[in-house]
Design a protein around this motif. Structure first.
Motif, PDB file in Angstrom:
ATOM      1  N   GLY A 252       0.426   7.660   3.060  1.00 45.94           N
ATOM      2  CA  GLY A 252      -0.046   8.889   2.661  1.00 45.94           C
ATOM      3  C   GLY A 252       1.822   8.675   1.779  1.00 45.94           C
ATOM      4  N   ILE A 253       2.446   8.473   2.175  1.00 41.66           N
ATOM      5  CA  ILE A 253       3.584   8.046   0.614  1.00 41.66           C
ATOM      6  C   ILE A 253       3.078   7.876  -0.317  1.00 41.66           C
ATOM      7  CG2 ILE A 253       6.017   7.154   0.669  1.00 41.66           C
ATOM      8  CD1 ILE A 253       6.491   6.808   3.664  1.00 41.66           C
ATOM      9  N   MET A 254       2.459   6.297  -0.292  1.00 47.07           N
ATOM     10  CA  MET A 254       2.077   5.650  -1.660  1.00 47.07           C
ATOM     11  C   MET A 254       0.682   6.927  -2.483  1.00 47.07           C
ATOM     12  SD  MET A 254       0.328   2.573  -0.640  1.00 47.07           S
ATOM     13  CE  MET A 254      -0.544   2.149  -1.938  1.00 47.07           C
ATOM     14  N   ALA A 255       0.251   7.771  -1.594  1.00 42.96           N
ATOM     15  CA  ALA A 255      -0.730   9.009  -2.026  1.00 42.96           C
ATOM     16  C   ALA A 255       0.023  10.254  -2.731  1.00 42.96           C
ATOM     17  CB  ALA A 255      -2.079   9.493  -1.339  1.00 42.96           C
ATOM     18  N   ALA A 256       1.373  10.202  -2.009  1.00 42.09           N
ATOM     19  CA  ALA A 256       2.121  11.392  -2.506  1.00 42.09           C
ATOM     20  C   ALA A 256       2.862  10.897  -3.958  1.00 42.09           C
ATOM     21  CB  ALA A 256       3.281  12.400  -1.570  1.00 42.09           C
TER      22      ALA A 256
ATOM     23  N   PHE B 113       0.497  -2.967  -4.918  1.00 42.58           N
ATOM     24  CA  PHE B 113      -0.447  -3.760  -3.444  1.00 42.58           C
ATOM     25  C   PHE B 113       0.810  -4.563  -2.822  1.00 42.58           C
ATOM     26  CE2 PHE B 113      -2.108  -8.280  -2.695  1.00 42.58           C
ATOM     27  CZ  PHE B 113      -2.752  -8.146  -1.834  1.00 42.58           C
ATOM     28  N   GLY B 114       1.816  -4.760  -3.013  1.00 45.24           N
ATOM     29  CA  GLY B 114       3.130  -5.207  -2.853  1.00 45.24           C
ATOM     30  C   GLY B 114       3.569  -4.519  -1.659  1.00 45.24           C
ATOM     31  N   GLY B 115       3.769  -2.799  -2.231  1.00 41.42           N
ATOM     32  CA  GLY B 115       4.369  -1.458  -1.536  1.00 41.42           C
ATOM     33  C   GLY B 115       3.279  -0.985  -0.205  1.00 41.42           C
ATOM     34  N   GLY B 116       2.387  -1.853  -0.314  1.00 37.58           N
ATOM     35  CA  GLY B 116       1.076  -1.225   0.926  1.00 37.58           C
ATOM     36  C   GLY B 116       1.704  -2.119   1.910  1.00 37.58           C
ATOM     37  N   LEU B 117       1.434  -3.767   1.443  1.00 36.78           N
ATOM     38  CA  LEU B 117       1.840  -4.232   2.400  1.00 36.78           C
ATOM     39  C   LEU B 117       3.144  -4.827   2.649  1.00 36.78           C
ATOM     40  CD1 LEU B 117      -0.309  -7.845   0.543  1.00 36.78           C
ATOM     41  CD2 LEU B 117      -0.979  -6.269   2.108  1.00 36.78           C
ATOM     42  N   VAL B 118       4.446  -4.586   2.396  1.00 38.53           N
ATOM     43  CA  VAL B 118       5.257  -4.848   2.497  1.00 38.53           C
ATOM     44  C   VAL B 118       5.441  -3.159   3.413  1.00 38.53           C
ATOM     45  CG1 VAL B 118       8.114  -4.313   1.710  1.00 38.53           C
ATOM     46  CG2 VAL B 118       6.110  -5.833   0.350  1.00 38.53           C
ATOM     47  N   GLY B 119       5.228  -1.779   3.050  1.00 35.47           N
ATOM     48  CA  GLY B 119       5.594  -0.876   4.019  1.00 35.47           C
ATOM     49  C   GLY B 119       5.168  -1.308   4.919  1.00 35.47           C
ATOM     50  N   THR B 120       3.586  -1.210   5.098  1.00 38.68           N
ATOM     51  CA  THR B 120       3.049  -1.749   6.553  1.00 38.68           C
ATOM     52  C   THR B 120       3.839  -2.576   7.096  1.00 38.68           C
ATOM     53  OG1 THR B 120       1.062  -0.954   5.449  1.00 38.68           O
ATOM     54  CG2 THR B 120       1.159  -1.942   7.320  1.00 38.68           C
ATOM     55  N   GLY B 121       4.093  -4.117   6.757  1.00 42.04           N
ATOM     56  CA  GLY B 121       5.204  -4.660   7.376  1.00 42.04           C
ATOM     57  C   GLY B 121       5.966  -4.001   7.638  1.00 42.04           C
ATOM     58  N   VAL B 122       7.004  -3.637   7.008  1.00 43.85           N
ATOM     59  CA  VAL B 122       8.090  -2.680   7.646  1.00 43.85           C
ATOM     60  C   VAL B 122       8.221  -2.032   8.591  1.00 43.85           C
ATOM     61  CG1 VAL B 122       9.829  -1.910   6.603  1.00 43.85           C
ATOM     62  CG2 VAL B 122       9.597  -3.468   5.825  1.00 43.85           C
ATOM     63  N   MET B 123       7.411  -0.529   8.282  1.00 47.28           N
ATOM     64  CA  MET B 123       7.391   0.305   8.826  1.00 47.28           C
ATOM     65  C   MET B 123       6.360   0.427  10.660  1.00 47.28           C
ATOM     66  SD  MET B 123       6.598   3.474   6.492  1.00 47.28           S
ATOM     67  CE  MET B 123       6.907   4.808   7.738  1.00 47.28           C
ATOM     68  N   GLY B 124       5.556  -1.079  10.533  1.00 51.93           N
ATOM     69  CA  GLY B 124       5.042  -1.359  11.060  1.00 51.93           C
ATOM     70  C   GLY B 124       3.072  -0.930  11.560  1.00 51.93           C
ATOM     71  N   PRO B 125       2.299  -1.831  11.988  1.00 49.73           N
ATOM     72  CA  PRO B 125       0.788  -2.348  12.026  1.00 49.73           C
ATOM     73  C   PRO B 125       0.261  -0.671  11.947  1.00 49.73           C
ATOM     74  CG  PRO B 125       1.405  -3.444  13.224  1.00 49.73           C
ATOM     75  CD  PRO B 125       2.498  -3.029  12.670  1.00 49.73           C
ATOM     76  N   GLU B 126       1.328   0.537  13.464  1.00 50.75           N
ATOM     77  CA  GLU B 126       0.481   1.607  13.905  1.00 50.75           C
ATOM     78  C   GLU B 126       0.923   2.568  12.846  1.00 50.75           C
ATOM     79  OE1 GLU B 126       5.050   1.555  15.134  1.00 50.75           O
ATOM     80  OE2 GLU B 126       3.159  -0.231  14.641  1.00 50.75           O
ATOM     81  N   LYS B 127       2.114   2.318  11.852  1.00 46.36           N
ATOM     82  CA  LYS B 127       2.722   3.218  10.603  1.00 46.36           C
ATOM     83  C   LYS B 127       1.416   2.894   9.735  1.00 46.36           C
ATOM     84  CE  LYS B 127       5.723   5.307  13.566  1.00 46.36           C
ATOM     85  NZ  LYS B 127       5.916   6.462  13.531  1.00 46.36           N
ATOM     86  N   SER B 128       0.551   2.184   9.127  1.00 42.67           N
ATOM     87  CA  SER B 128      -0.177   2.432   8.075  1.00 42.67           C
ATOM     88  C   SER B 128      -0.649   3.542   7.106  1.00 42.67           C
ATOM     89  CB  SER B 128      -1.595   1.230   8.573  1.00 42.67           C
ATOM     90  OG  SER B 128      -1.965   1.969   9.700  1.00 42.67           O
ATOM     91  N   ALA B 129      -1.184   4.207   8.313  1.00 43.73           N
ATOM     92  CA  ALA B 129      -1.318   5.929   7.577  1.00 43.73           C
ATOM     93  C   ALA B 129      -0.005   6.229   6.951  1.00 43.73           C
ATOM     94  CB  ALA B 129      -2.275   6.317   9.090  1.00 43.73           C
ATOM     95  N   LEU B 130       0.784   6.129   7.340  1.00 44.38           N
ATOM     96  CA  LEU B 130       2.474   6.886   7.126  1.00 44.38           C
ATOM     97  C   LEU B 130       2.821   6.653   5.907  1.00 44.38           C
ATOM     98  CD1 LEU B 130       4.011   9.305   7.104  1.00 44.38           C
ATOM     99  CD2 LEU B 130       5.673   7.570   8.199  1.00 44.38           C
ATOM    100  N   VAL B 131       2.316   4.511   5.497  1.00 40.97           N
ATOM    101  CA  VAL B 131       2.616   4.161   4.097  1.00 40.97           C
ATOM    102  C   VAL B 131       1.610   4.551   3.303  1.00 40.97           C
ATOM    103  CG1 VAL B 131       2.823   2.103   3.493  1.00 40.97           C
ATOM    104  CG2 VAL B 131       3.574   1.970   5.740  1.00 40.97           C
TER     105      VAL B 131
ATOM    106  N   LEU C  47      -6.859   7.796   3.426  1.00 41.74           N
ATOM    107  CA  LEU C  47      -5.864   8.104   2.398  1.00 41.74           C
ATOM    108  C   LEU C  47      -5.893   7.225   1.522  1.00 41.74           C
ATOM    109  CD1 LEU C  47      -3.331   8.335   5.213  1.00 41.74           C
ATOM    110  CD2 LEU C  47      -3.536  10.205   3.824  1.00 41.74           C
ATOM    111  N   ALA C  48      -6.848   6.003   1.818  1.00 37.62           N
ATOM    112  CA  ALA C  48      -6.996   4.795   1.083  1.00 37.62           C
ATOM    113  C   ALA C  48      -7.671   5.466   0.004  1.00 37.62           C
ATOM    114  CB  ALA C  48      -7.451   3.743   1.520  1.00 37.62           C
ATOM    115  N   ALA C  49      -8.836   6.010   0.293  1.00 39.50           N
ATOM    116  CA  ALA C  49      -9.669   6.687  -1.277  1.00 39.50           C
ATOM    117  C   ALA C  49      -9.290   7.356  -1.638  1.00 39.50           C
ATOM    118  CB  ALA C  49     -11.520   7.132  -0.254  1.00 39.50           C
ATOM    119  N   VAL C  50      -7.950   8.476  -1.514  1.00 43.41           N
ATOM    120  CA  VAL C  50      -7.461   9.384  -1.979  1.00 43.41           C
ATOM    121  C   VAL C  50      -6.330   8.372  -3.014  1.00 43.41           C
ATOM    122  CG1 VAL C  50      -5.824  11.001  -2.439  1.00 43.41           C
ATOM    123  CG2 VAL C  50      -6.964  11.165  -0.136  1.00 43.41           C
TER     124      VAL C  50
END
Length: 531
Positions: free
Chosen positions: A503-507, A483-501, A427-430
Motif C-alpha cells: 500500500g505504501i509503495m502504491a501511494a 524490488f528492493g523496497g518491497g523485499l526490505v520493507g516486508t522483511g523489516v515490518m514483518g510478513p504480516e505487514k506485507s499488504a501495508l508495504v 495492491l500488487a496489481a495496482v
C-alpha cells in the motif's frame, strides 16, 4: 559514392548528438563513456568464457577455438543488425529522393552497406577481440597472428553483413505481403528473445557439452559449416584455408550485392496499397480529440516494424513470463520446498511479482519516441485546434491501454496462482499498473526534453534517441528501487505487514506519477506547441 558516404557519416554523428540532446560536449562524452563501459563489461565477461574454451588449443583441433569465436560473432551480428539492415536499406526516408537523382542503385546501396558493415564489425570485435587476447596470453602474441586475425575478423564481418543484407531483402519482400507486418516482426523478435533466455538458463549445461564434446563439434563444423572451419584454420596459420575463406567471403558478398542492386528499384515499389486496402470501409465513428489521437497512435504502433519491435517487446515478454509462471508453477514451488525457502518467501511473493513487472517496464518505452515519430507530419497536429496537453494525453492514453491492463491482470493471475492473499494481490496489481503509467508519463517527459524530428528512418527515434535511452535507464533504476523496497520493507515490518508495504509503495508511485503528469501537462504541453 564518396559524397553519399560522407553524408551518411555526417548524419550518423549529427543523429547521435541530437539523440542525446548533446549541445554540450559533456553530454556527448558521458554518452560515449557509458557505451564504452557497457562494451567493456561484455568483453570482460567473455574473457572467462574464452579461457574455458582455451582447452581446444591444446587438443587435436586448435582451430575449433577460433571457429567457435567466428560462430558466436556471426550469430551476434545477425541478431543485432538484421532489422536495422532491413530498415536502413528499404525504409529510409531519402530513398525516393536519391533514386530521383542521377545516382545508380549500386551507389546508394554501397554507401548504406558500408555504414552497416561498420556496425557489424563492432559486434564481431566484441566477441573476437577477447578471444584473440586470451590466445595471446596462452600462446604468446606474434605480428603474423595479429595481422591474419584482424583480416579474418574483417572477413567474418563481411560474411555476416552479407547474410543480414540477404535476410533484410527477404524480410522486406515477405513483410510487404502481410497487413500487420510489424506484429509479425515483433513476434519473431519475441521468439528470438525467448530462445536467448532459454539458452542463458541452460548455459551451464551448454558449457559442459562444449567442453566435453569437442571432437563431435569439430567434425560437425568441418562437415556442415566449412566457412567457420576455414576461418579457424586460417587463424592457426593455414594459408590455403585463409585464401579460400577470403575468396568465399568476397564471392558471396559480391553475389548478394549484385542481387540487391538489380532488385532495389523493384523493392521500393513493393508494399504499396493493395486491393484489399482500397476496399476497407471508412470509419465514420465520432471520437473525442484524445480518443482519435490514441487510435492514430495504435495504428502507427501496429503498422511500424521499428516502433513495435523496439518499444513493444516488453508486452510480449510480459505475456511469456505470465504463461511460464503458470506452466512451471509446480517446478518452482518444488524447488523452493527442496531448499526450505517456501515458508519464508510466501509473504514476499507479491513484492517479487511487482519487481518482475517493474523490470519489464524498461523493455516497453512505447511513449518515449511517440512525439519524435511525428517527424515532418508534426504540422498536421499543430494546425488542428488541439492543445499540446491534449496531444500528449492522447499519446499517454495509448501507452496505458497497451500496457496497464496486461500488467494489472497478469499480476492478479500470478498472485492467485501462487496463493497470495486477496488484499496483497489487489495492491500488487495496482503497483504494477502504476509502474507502467509512470513509464508512459516519464517517456513523454523525456521525449519533450530530447525531441528528434529529422530522423532518416523510424528506427532512429525508436532505438537511438536520448528519450529512449533515458527512460530505459530510469525505469531500470525504478525497478531496482521497487524490488528492493518491497523485499526490505516486508522483511523489516514483518510478513504480516506485507499488504501495508504494498500500500505504501502504491501511494508513493501514485504521488510520483501525478507530479510528473502535472509537469507533462503544463511544461510539456507548452513545449509541444513551440516545436
Amino acid at each position: 559514392m564518396s559524397l553519399l558516404l560522407k553524408i551518411r557519416f555526417k548524419a550518423l554523428f549529427a543523429g547521435i548528438k541530437k539523440s542525446i540532446g548533446a549541445k554540450s560536449a559533456a553530454m556527448l562524452a558521458l554518452f560515449g563513456v557509458l557505451m564504452g563501459i557497457a562494451a567493456l563489461s561484455i568483453m570482460v565477461i567473455l574473457f572467462s568464457l574464452w579461457f574455458l574454451f582455451g582447452m581446444y588449443l591444446e587438443s587435436d583441433y586448435p582451430w575449433l577455438y577460433f571457429a567457435m569465436a567466428g560462430i558466436l560473432a556471426f550469430a551476434l551480428g545477425i541478431f543485432g543488425t538484421v532489422f536495422t539492415t532491413q530498415s536502413q536499406m528499404y525504409e529510409a526516408k531519402d530513398n525516393e529522393l536519391l533514386l530521383a537523382m542521377p545516382l545508380k542503385p549500386s551507389q546508394i546501396i554501397g554507401s548504406r552497406v558500408l555504414m552497416l558493415y561498420l556496425l557489424t564489425f563492432l559486434f564481431s570485435a566484441i566477441i573476437m577481440l577477447p578471444a584473440a587476447a586470451v590466445y595471446c596470453i596462452l600462446r604468446g602474441p606474434s605480428i603474423t597472428f595479429i595481422l591474419i586475425f584482424l583480416i579474418v575478423m574483417g572477413l567474418i564481418s563481411m560474411v555476416t553483413q552479407t547474410v543480414t543484407c540477404l535476410l533484410g531483402w527477404v524480410l522486406h519482400f515477405l513483410l510487404a505481403k502481410f497487413k500487420y507486418k510489424a506484429l509479425l516482426a515483433s513476434l519473431f523478435m519475441a521468439i528470438v528473445m525467448l530462445l536467448y533466455f532459454v539458452g542463458i538458463g541452460n548455459l551451464d549445461n551448454l558449457t559442459v557439452v562444449l567442453t566435453q564434446s569437442g571432437g563431435k563439434i569439430a567434425n560437425a563444423v568441418q562437415s556442415f559449416a566449412w566457412p567457420f572451419y576455414a576461418l579457424g584454420r586460417a587463424c592457426t596459420g593455414d594459408i590455403l584455408q585463409f585464401a579460400l575463406f577470403a575468396l568465399f567471403s568476397f564471392g558471396v558478398f559480391g553475389l548478394v550485392m549484385w542481387i540487391l542492386t538489380k532488385t532495389f528499384i523493384k523493392a521500393m515499389l513493393v508494399g504499396g496499397k493493395t486491393k484489399s486496402a482500397t476496399k476497407q470501409k471508412r470509419d465514420r465513428k465520432i471520437r473525442t480529440p484524445e480518443a482519435s489521437l490514441c487510435r492514430k497512435e495504435s495504428k502507427r504502433f501496429f503498422s511500424s516494424t521499428a516502433y513495435l519491435v523496439n518499444t513493444g517487446l516488453g508486452l510480449f515478454m510480459m505475456m511469456a513470463l505470465i504463461i511460464a509462471g503458470i506452466i512451471f508453477r509446480g517446478k518452482i514451488m518444488e524447488l523452493l520446498r527442496s531448499q526450505d525457502l517456501l515458508e519464508g518467501l510466501e509473504s514476499f511473493i507479491p513484492a517479487i511479482i511487482v519487481g518482475i513487472m517493474a523490470f519489464i517496464t524498461f523493455m516497453a518505452p512505447i511513449s518515449a519516441p511517440s512525439v519524435s515519430l511525428e517527424g515532418n507530419h508534426l504540422w498536421i497536429l499543430r494546425s488542428m485546434p488541439i492543445s499540446g496537453a491534449k496531444v500528449l494525453r492522447g499519446k499517454l492514453r495509448f501507452h496505458c491501454i497497451a500496457m496497464v491492463p496486461a500488467a494489472f491482470i497478469g499480476t492478479i493471475v500470478l498472485c492467485l496462482v501462487y496463493g497470495c492473499p486477496i488484499l496483497d494481490t489487489l495492491l500488487a496489481a495496482v503497483c504494477s499498473g502504476l509502474l507502467h503509467v509512470l513509464c508512459g508519463v516519464l517517456g513523454l517527459v523525456f521525449n519533450m526534453c530530447f525531441p528528434r524530428m529529422d530522423w532518416p528512418t523510424e528506427a532512429a527515434p525508436c532505438k537511438q534517441s536520448g528519450a529512449v535511452v533515458c527512460i530505459m535507464f530510469a525505469m531500470m533504476f525504478v525497478s531496482f528501487l521497487v524490488f528492493g523496497g518491497g523485499l526490505v520493507g516486508t522483511g523489516v515490518m514483518g510478513p504480516e505487514k506485507s499488504a501495508l508495504v504494498l500500500g505504501i509503495m502504491a501511494a508513493v508511485l501514485a504521488l510520483i506519477t501525478y507530479l510528473f503528469y502535472l509537469l507533462l501537462m503544463k511544461w510539456g504541453g507548452k513545449k509541444f506547441e513551440a516545436l
